[in-house]
Design a protein around this motif. Structure first.
Motif, short mmCIF file in Angstrom:
data_model
loop_
_atom_site.label_atom_id
_atom_site.label_comp_id
_atom_site.label_asym_id
_atom_site.label_seq_id
_atom_site.Cartn_x
_atom_site.Cartn_y
_atom_site.Cartn_z
N PHE A 12 0.88 -1.10 -0.11
CA PHE A 12 0.06 0.16 -0.11
C PHE A 12 0.91 1.10 -0.18
O PHE A 12 2.09 1.03 0.14
N PHE A 13 0.36 2.55 -0.23
CA PHE A 13 0.98 3.44 0.31
C PHE A 13 0.15 4.28 1.25
O PHE A 13 -0.89 4.18 1.38
N ASP A 14 0.93 4.81 2.20
CA ASP A 14 0.20 5.41 3.53
C ASP A 14 0.74 6.90 3.57
O ASP A 14 1.67 7.31 2.98
N ALA A 15 0.03 7.76 4.17
CA ALA A 15 0.21 9.18 4.26
C ALA A 15 0.16 9.76 5.64
O ALA A 15 -0.50 9.31 6.61
N ALA A 16 0.82 10.77 5.87
CA ALA A 16 0.86 11.68 7.00
C ALA A 16 0.27 13.00 6.84
O ALA A 16 0.66 13.59 5.89
N ALA A 17 -0.28 13.64 7.95
CA ALA A 17 -0.88 14.88 7.93
C ALA A 17 0.16 16.04 8.18
O ALA A 17 0.98 15.74 9.26
N PRO A 18 -0.07 17.37 7.64
CA PRO A 18 0.96 18.39 8.20
C PRO A 18 0.88 18.87 9.53
O PRO A 18 -0.26 18.43 10.31
N ILE A 19 1.74 19.70 10.17
CA ILE A 19 1.59 19.97 11.53
C ILE A 19 2.08 21.65 11.48
O ILE A 19 3.19 21.93 11.03
N VAL A 20 1.34 22.49 12.16
CA VAL A 20 1.40 23.71 12.01
C VAL A 20 1.82 24.35 13.69
O VAL A 20 1.23 23.59 14.40
N THR A 21 2.28 25.44 13.68
CA THR A 21 2.36 26.16 15.11
C THR A 21 1.03 26.75 15.28
O THR A 21 0.51 27.37 14.46
N ALA A 22 0.88 26.61 16.72
CA ALA A 22 -0.24 27.45 17.15
C ALA A 22 -0.37 28.88 16.92
O ALA A 22 -1.40 29.58 16.62
N GLU A 23 0.89 29.42 17.05
CA GLU A 23 1.12 31.18 17.10
C GLU A 23 0.88 31.49 15.86
O GLU A 23 0.52 32.45 15.50
N SER A 24 0.82 30.79 14.83
CA SER A 24 0.79 31.17 13.25
C SER A 24 -0.73 30.90 12.59
O SER A 24 -0.97 31.41 11.59
N ILE A 25 -1.59 30.70 13.51
CA ILE A 25 -3.21 30.22 13.36
C ILE A 25 -3.76 31.55 13.31
O ILE A 25 -3.65 32.36 14.60
N ASP A 26 -4.41 32.09 12.55
CA ASP A 26 -5.31 33.44 12.95
C ASP A 26 -6.64 32.98 13.48
O ASP A 26 -7.49 32.57 12.74
N MET A 27 -6.66 33.20 14.56
CA MET A 27 -7.78 32.77 15.63
C MET A 27 -9.07 33.69 15.32
O MET A 27 -10.05 33.32 15.55
N SER A 28 -8.82 34.91 14.61
CA SER A 28 -9.85 36.04 14.13
C SER A 28 -10.70 35.04 13.16
O SER A 28 -11.91 35.58 13.03
N ARG A 29 -10.32 34.21 12.36
CA ARG A 29 -10.83 33.34 11.31
C ARG A 29 -11.30 32.08 11.90
O ARG A 29 -12.18 31.18 11.08
N CYS A 30 -10.92 31.61 12.96
CA CYS A 30 -11.21 30.34 13.58
C CYS A 30 -12.05 30.43 14.73
O CYS A 30 -12.39 31.42 15.56
N PHE A 31 -12.70 29.15 15.49
CA PHE A 31 -13.09 29.18 16.59
C PHE A 31 -12.69 27.81 17.08
O PHE A 31 -12.71 26.70 16.54
N ALA A 32 -12.73 27.93 18.83
CA ALA A 32 -12.40 26.69 19.28
C ALA A 32 -13.62 26.00 19.59
O ALA A 32 -14.60 26.51 20.43
N ALA A 33 -13.68 24.44 19.31
CA ALA A 33 -14.71 23.70 19.78
C ALA A 33 -14.69 22.23 19.51
O ALA A 33 -13.95 21.96 18.84
N SER A 34 -15.38 21.56 20.40
CA SER A 34 -15.43 20.08 19.75
C SER A 34 -16.74 19.66 19.40
O SER A 34 -17.82 20.21 19.73
N ARG A 35 -16.67 18.65 18.54
CA ARG A 35 -18.00 18.17 17.54
C ARG A 35 -18.99 17.81 18.47
O ARG A 35 -18.64 17.14 19.55
N TYR A 36 -20.13 18.28 18.47
CA TYR A 36 -21.37 18.17 19.34
C TYR A 36 -21.06 18.37 20.92
O TYR A 36 -21.90 18.05 21.75
N GLY A 37 -20.11 19.38 21.21
CA GLY A 37 -19.90 19.80 22.29
C GLY A 37 -19.44 18.81 23.17
O GLY A 37 -19.34 18.82 24.66
N ARG A 38 -18.75 17.83 22.82
CA ARG A 38 -18.12 16.69 23.79
C ARG A 38 -16.84 17.10 24.09
O ARG A 38 -15.99 17.39 23.55
N GLY A 39 -16.54 17.18 25.40
CA GLY A 39 -15.24 17.70 25.72
C GLY A 39 -15.14 19.05 25.72
O GLY A 39 -16.42 19.83 25.84
N ASP A 40 -14.11 19.62 26.22
CA ASP A 40 -13.99 21.12 26.31
C ASP A 40 -13.54 21.39 24.66
O ASP A 40 -13.80 20.72 23.75
#
Length: 435
Positions: free
Chosen positions: A155-183
């Motif tokens: 087979f061929f397998d793949a891995a996802a990229p990793i980015v730094t938290a400080e480089s994420i523009d949180m004005s465009r994003c929001f923090a949440a868990s799907r269906y409110g599960r967990g924090d």
């Protein structure tokens, strides 16, 4: 004192070695790192998590959660390590991957019955042994396995990229868990219809990296680790019903569910690094920066690791292996991990546990430990050794491989809960009491 050789210091190999030592038998554990690294491995430590840092759902009423609970009750080393380095991930069990590896390495190194040998295994060992060298087994050993088995499944397998938290523009994003599960454990990048369609268009046009060791223009890719660009080629909405599904999320800026969403999950306790969930990829690095920079909030993302794609090799296990993970033609030789056709971190570790326990029993002339087919570990064992179809594919934990209940339960959650309860009852009754 008699000992058992274990080849491979990944999740399966660590669990196999640990279970053997717990039974009072010496272990010689061979791990080629840091003398030699596979194309996907970077960490010097044992039990390295290559793709995601998530060990999947934590709830016992889920298939992945049930598997982990079975392992916990059987004394899993890695479940203990995971509990000590857990990071927020809603309803999933995710870990700080560096700390997870450190804890596992420390446990193995400090176990008196385990001799950790940092060297490459170039041939199959004599006597009772567990081969847990992984789907990226080095060439010499892979050639020996191929000769022994008369073929292999690639087979061929793949891995996802990793980015730094400080480089994420949180004005465009929001923090949440799907269906409110967990924090609010995930950072969510909401995407409207126009943005989604533009992103899909560029994703499909983006240039991919060459695949080394690939004999065909379209290599076989395992469904459970599908590169996002391959998924996108299946249709405009394929990703929106896959890793970019917005179900269970509401954008607080609009009060509505987004058209699509990209979720970022923390890599460490400090929450300084995040991976793009479900965004395994084989795009060239420059293309990853360009195309993934179209995702709202990631316009200026700093990539600490780009996604990569590599070859994985799997055995034709239904033809080669018994239910106890031993070879039919060489019963003193056991295999464990992804190369047997179990898919997932904990599935691999579980196979290592069973291979290790049964290697000890083989050494002592005892009957093999065969898990009840009502347990997740038992069902996976039977799948890899008894699949009767023509196209054997790796399988992760799921309730579909368990025998049905004697009574029909219409509600899915109630049915899964009953299946989990039955599995744990049977585990306690027929396995734990016997160990």
């Amino acid at each position: 004192m008699e000992s058992i050789t274990v080849i491979g210091g990944g999740l399966a190999g660590c669990e196999a070695a640990w279970q053997i030592a717990r039974q009072g038998v010496g272990v010689r554990l061979l791990e080629m790192k840091p003398e030699k690294f596979s194309p996907a491995h970077k960490n010097r430590g044992l039990a390295e998590l290559v793709c995601s840092n998530s060990l999947k759902a934590a709830r016992t009423e889920s298939a992945a959660g049930l598997l982990k609970e079975e392992m916990r009750r059987l004394g899993s080393l890695l479940m203990d390590c995971a509990g000590k380095c857990r990071v927020p991930a809603g309803g999933a069990l995710a870990v700080d991957r560096d700390e997870f590896s450190r804890l596992a390495t420390e446990a193995i190194e400090n176990e008196p019955l385990i001799e950790l040998c940092r060297q490459e295994a170039e041939s199959l060992p004599e006597g009772v042994a567990v081969i847990a060298s992984g789907p990226l087994t080095s060439d010499g050993l892979a050639a020996g396995i191929e000769r022994l088995c008369g073929g292999r499944l690639s087979f061929f397998d793949a891995a996802a990229p990793i980015v730094t938290a400080e480089s994420i523009d949180m004005s465009r994003c929001f923090a949440a868990s799907r269906y409110g599960r967990g924090d609010s454990d995930y950072i969510n990048c909401p995407i409207n219809k126009e943005e989604y369609e533009s992103f899909m268009g560029e994703l499909l046009k983006a240039e991919r990296a060459p695949l080394h060791g690939c004999d065909t223009a379209s290599p076989k890719v395992y469904e459970g680790c599908m590169p996002i660009e391959v998924l996108a080629s299946r249709g405009l909405d394929a990703a929106r019903f896959g890793p970019m599904k917005p179900v269970g999320l509401v954008d607080p800026n609009t009060g509505h569910r987004p058209w699509a969403v990209v979720q970022l999950r923390t890599e460490n306790r400090e929450k300084t690094l995040y991976n793009l969930v479900g965004f395994q990829t084989n795009l060239k690095f420059g293309e990853q920066k360009r195309v993934f920079g179209m995702i709202p909030g990631l316009e200026n993302a700093e990539f600490m690791r780009y996604g990569v794609m590599h070859r994985n090799t799997f055995l034709d296990s239904p033809r080669l292996l018994n239910v106890d993970f031993s070879m039919r033609e060489r019963p003193e030789l056991f295999f464990a991990g992804q190369m047997t056709g179990v898919e997932g971190y904990m599935e691999s570790a579980a196979s290592g546990m069973l291979a290790g326990l049964n290697a000890v029993r083989r050494l002592r002339g005892q009957d093999s430990l065969v898990m009840p087919d009502t347990t997740m570990m038992g069902a996976l064992s039977r799948y890899i050794s008894g699949y009767e179809g023509k196209d054997f594919q790796p399988m992760g934990a799921n309730f579909g491989i368990l025998p049905p209940l004697g009574t029909h339960i219409r509600d899915k959650r109630d049915r899964y809960s009953e299946l989990a309860q039955r599995a744990l009852r049977d585990l306690e009754r027929s396995v734990i009491c016997a160990l």
